[in-house]
Write an enzyme that holds these catalytic residues in place. Structure first.
Site, short mmCIF file in Angstrom:
data_model
loop_
_atom_site.label_atom_id
_atom_site.label_comp_id
_atom_site.label_asym_id
_atom_site.label_seq_id
_atom_site.Cartn_x
_atom_site.Cartn_y
_atom_site.Cartn_z
N GLU A 195 -49.80 8.07 -63.38
CA GLU A 195 -50.21 7.38 -62.21
C GLU A 195 -51.80 7.76 -61.67
O GLU A 195 -52.14 7.22 -60.76
CB GLU A 195 -49.30 7.56 -60.93
CG GLU A 195 -47.74 6.91 -61.45
CD GLU A 195 -46.79 7.30 -60.61
OE1 GLU A 195 -46.92 8.43 -59.73
OE2 GLU A 195 -45.86 6.61 -60.44
N TRP A 255 -37.45 4.82 -61.66
CA TRP A 255 -37.01 5.24 -63.02
C TRP A 255 -36.44 6.61 -63.37
O TRP A 255 -35.69 6.65 -64.15
CB TRP A 255 -38.05 4.81 -64.05
CG TRP A 255 -39.22 6.01 -64.15
CD1 TRP A 255 -39.71 6.63 -62.86
CD2 TRP A 255 -39.96 6.51 -65.20
NE1 TRP A 255 -40.62 7.52 -63.37
CE2 TRP A 255 -40.88 7.33 -64.62
CE3 TRP A 255 -39.82 6.12 -66.45
CZ2 TRP A 255 -41.60 8.02 -65.43
CZ3 TRP A 255 -40.59 6.93 -67.56
CH2 TRP A 255 -41.66 8.01 -66.87
N ASP A 256 -36.68 7.45 -62.19
CA ASP A 256 -35.88 8.81 -62.58
C ASP A 256 -34.47 8.59 -62.59
O ASP A 256 -34.02 9.22 -63.45
CB ASP A 256 -36.10 9.43 -60.82
CG ASP A 256 -37.51 9.42 -60.42
OD1 ASP A 256 -38.35 8.70 -60.73
OD2 ASP A 256 -37.85 10.66 -59.89
O1 IFM Z 1 -40.78 8.10 -60.68
C1 IFM Z 1 -41.49 9.24 -59.99
C2 IFM Z 1 -42.87 9.08 -60.68
O2 IFM Z 1 -43.06 9.06 -62.09
C3 IFM Z 1 -43.82 9.91 -60.24
N1 IFM Z 1 -44.11 10.16 -58.81
C4 IFM Z 1 -42.85 10.34 -58.10
C5 IFM Z 1 -41.51 9.58 -58.52
C6 IFM Z 1 -40.33 9.55 -57.83
O3 IFM Z 1 -39.83 11.02 -58.56
#
Ligand code: IFM
Length: 482
Positions: A205, A66-67
């Protein structure tokens, strides 16, 4: 091509992307580094898959998260729309795979993968090693469903900034409708009629899986409502289906408490150990699960990254009016910034709340993540999403720009230490330079555009328009045009 021609072509391509922060050289330099990487991240046409670290390192194996849709694409949509369209094309061409993924999961519509590569199917690893070397399960591929709403959000943001009607009536509409269908079939209604999303992971997360993640539910609600609106002018969606989406959207619980003005991050969050990471960590950003252990963090109110607050950043019209400050005050000290995506979002929101000291401090963190290797993960490549968040904090947060309905809203907040903030964007085909100084904002446009400056609506022509900002709360008075 000669070097000089290359330079001219590069400058023309990015003429709408520069940012000047007058009064803070460190931030200026760090911002230009972010712009440099963002500019180099996407192609102008065809399809562009932008990995979490771009092409600068091996971390996450180049996978798209989603980045890309949430953090990188807005910069491109507002400065160099062709590249944003190419990023969307990456999703459009994988819509069929996303439909298959939904079917395989027993739901309708399209389900986009948490991590994807060339094929468009989910390539999230199922386990990995944490920084202490322990093997840990990774559930994000199964449960971090909000990615599907982010794809829809990116399509809508692109439409709002560019006014690209062909995209809106064609692939954009399809993306919005298919993602809405996914949510419509994933929502479960209880005996009272209330809608729920069970067993998901939100941006935070550290807590997985959870029921009724406020972020996921509100993004799903926004997705259903926006799809119902956009699909009125495109083929394939009936009035009955639209009404069904709106009914489901209305039914979804969101954890909001009108007495406190706060959204509960997910069902049961308030019952967790009330551990305030800002009080126990030596500094932030901090990998809280490493500091305190996974289980302790999981049972506590320590939040990995902006979660509820992402709503105030992404869909401010979808959250309760006046809920920004209470949620900022509640969640900010609980947030570890264990993801590089987080501090830039806090910076943007502090700026929107008028708390410019906090905003500048958070912006400095976001801007220095790679320069100072603040997360000790720099060897894997630069953090493109954090760089996108720096641009968003400056343009959406401090300059207060937002494409809303038929206009570009300009509602700046200038920190006292800065003498000016000068940003450039392209809104619906018109290049606009926005120069914010104490008490005034000057817009220089190369064509027509409707703007709303601190509450006052004006139709710009080519040239310079200046507005006074006597008091952000009271709105702006137009000074001169020409
Ligand atoms: O997309 C991100 C997530 O929100 C947090 N962990 C790393 C991922 C990749 O940058």
């Amino acid at each position: 091509m000669l070097l000089a021609e290359h330079r001219r072509a590069w400058a023309a391509r990015w003429e709408s992307a520069d940012i000047a922060i007058e009064g803070d050289e460190d931030l200026q330099l760090a911002t230009r580094l972010a712009l440099f990487h963002l500019m180099g991240s996407a192609a102008d046409h065809g399809e562009a898959a932008v990995g979490a670290r771009g092409l600068t390192g091996h971390a996450y194996r180049g996978h798209v998260f989603w980045d890309a849709d949430t953090f990188v694409l807005p910069f491109l949509a507002a400065t160099h729309p062709g590249a944003a369209r190419a990023m969307l094309e990456y999703r459009v061409r994988r819509l069929a795979t996303a439909r298959d993924a939904a079917r395989a999961a027993g739901v309708a519509g399209a389900r986009f993968p948490w991590e994807s590569a060339d094929g468009g199917d989910d390539v999230t690893p199922r386990s990995g090693r944490d920084r202490a070397g322990q093997v840990v399960p990774i559930r994000t591929g199964e449960d971090e469903l909000h990615i599907t709403a982010q794809v829809a959000w990116a399509a809508a943001l692109y439409i709002d900034w560019t006014g690209d009607e062909e995209f809106a009536a064609g692939p954009g509409c399809e993306l919005l409708a298919e993602t809405a269908r996914f949510w419509a079939s994933r929502i479960r209604r209880d005996t009272t009629g209330a809608g729920h999303l069970y067993g998901v992971i939100g941006p935070d997360e550290y807590h997985e899986p959870v029921d009724d993640s406020a972020f996921t539910n509100v993004m799903a609600r926004w997705n259903l409502r926006r799809a119902a609106e956009v699909s009125q002018t495109c083929a394939g969606v009936s009035g009955d289906e639209r009404r069904h989406w709106l009914d489901l959207a209305e039914s979804l619980v969101d954890g909001y408490d009108g007495r406190t003005g706060i959204y509960e991050q997910f069902a049961g969050f308030y019952g967790l150990e009330p551990l305030i990471i800002a009080e126990v960590a030596p500094r932030r950003p901090i990998t809280a699960d490493l500091l305190l252990g996974r289980e302790r963090v999981r049972g506590s109110q320590v939040v990995k990254q902006a979660d509820v607050l992402m709503l105030h950043h992404l869909v401010p019209d979808e959250v309760a009016p006046d809920s920004l400050v209470p949620n900022l005050e509640y969640y900010e000290p609980r947030t570890a910034h264990g993801s590089s995506l987080s501090p830039g979002v806090h910076a943007s929101l502090f700026a929107r709340a008028g708390m410019t000291d906090g905003a500048v401090a958070a912006l400095r963190l976001a801007a220095r993540i790679d320069l100072d290797d603040l997360t000790a993960t720099g060897a894997g490549g630069v953090h493109l999403a954090a760089m996108g968040s720096v641009w968003q904090a400056l343009v959406f947060g401090f300059a207060g720009l937002r494409a809303r309905d038929d206009r570009l809203v300009v509602d700046p907040r200038l920190p006292t230490a800065w003498s000016a903030l000068d940003v450039r964007v392209r809104y619906r085909g018109t290049a606009i330079r926005v120069r914010v100084e104490p008490g005034s904002v000057r817009l220089t446009a190369d064509g027509g555009a409707r703007v709303e400056v601190a509450g006052e609506v004006a139709d710009l022509g080519a040239g310079v328009s200046e507005f006074a900002l006597p008091d952000a709360a009271r709105g702006a008075a137009r000074l001169r045009e020409g």
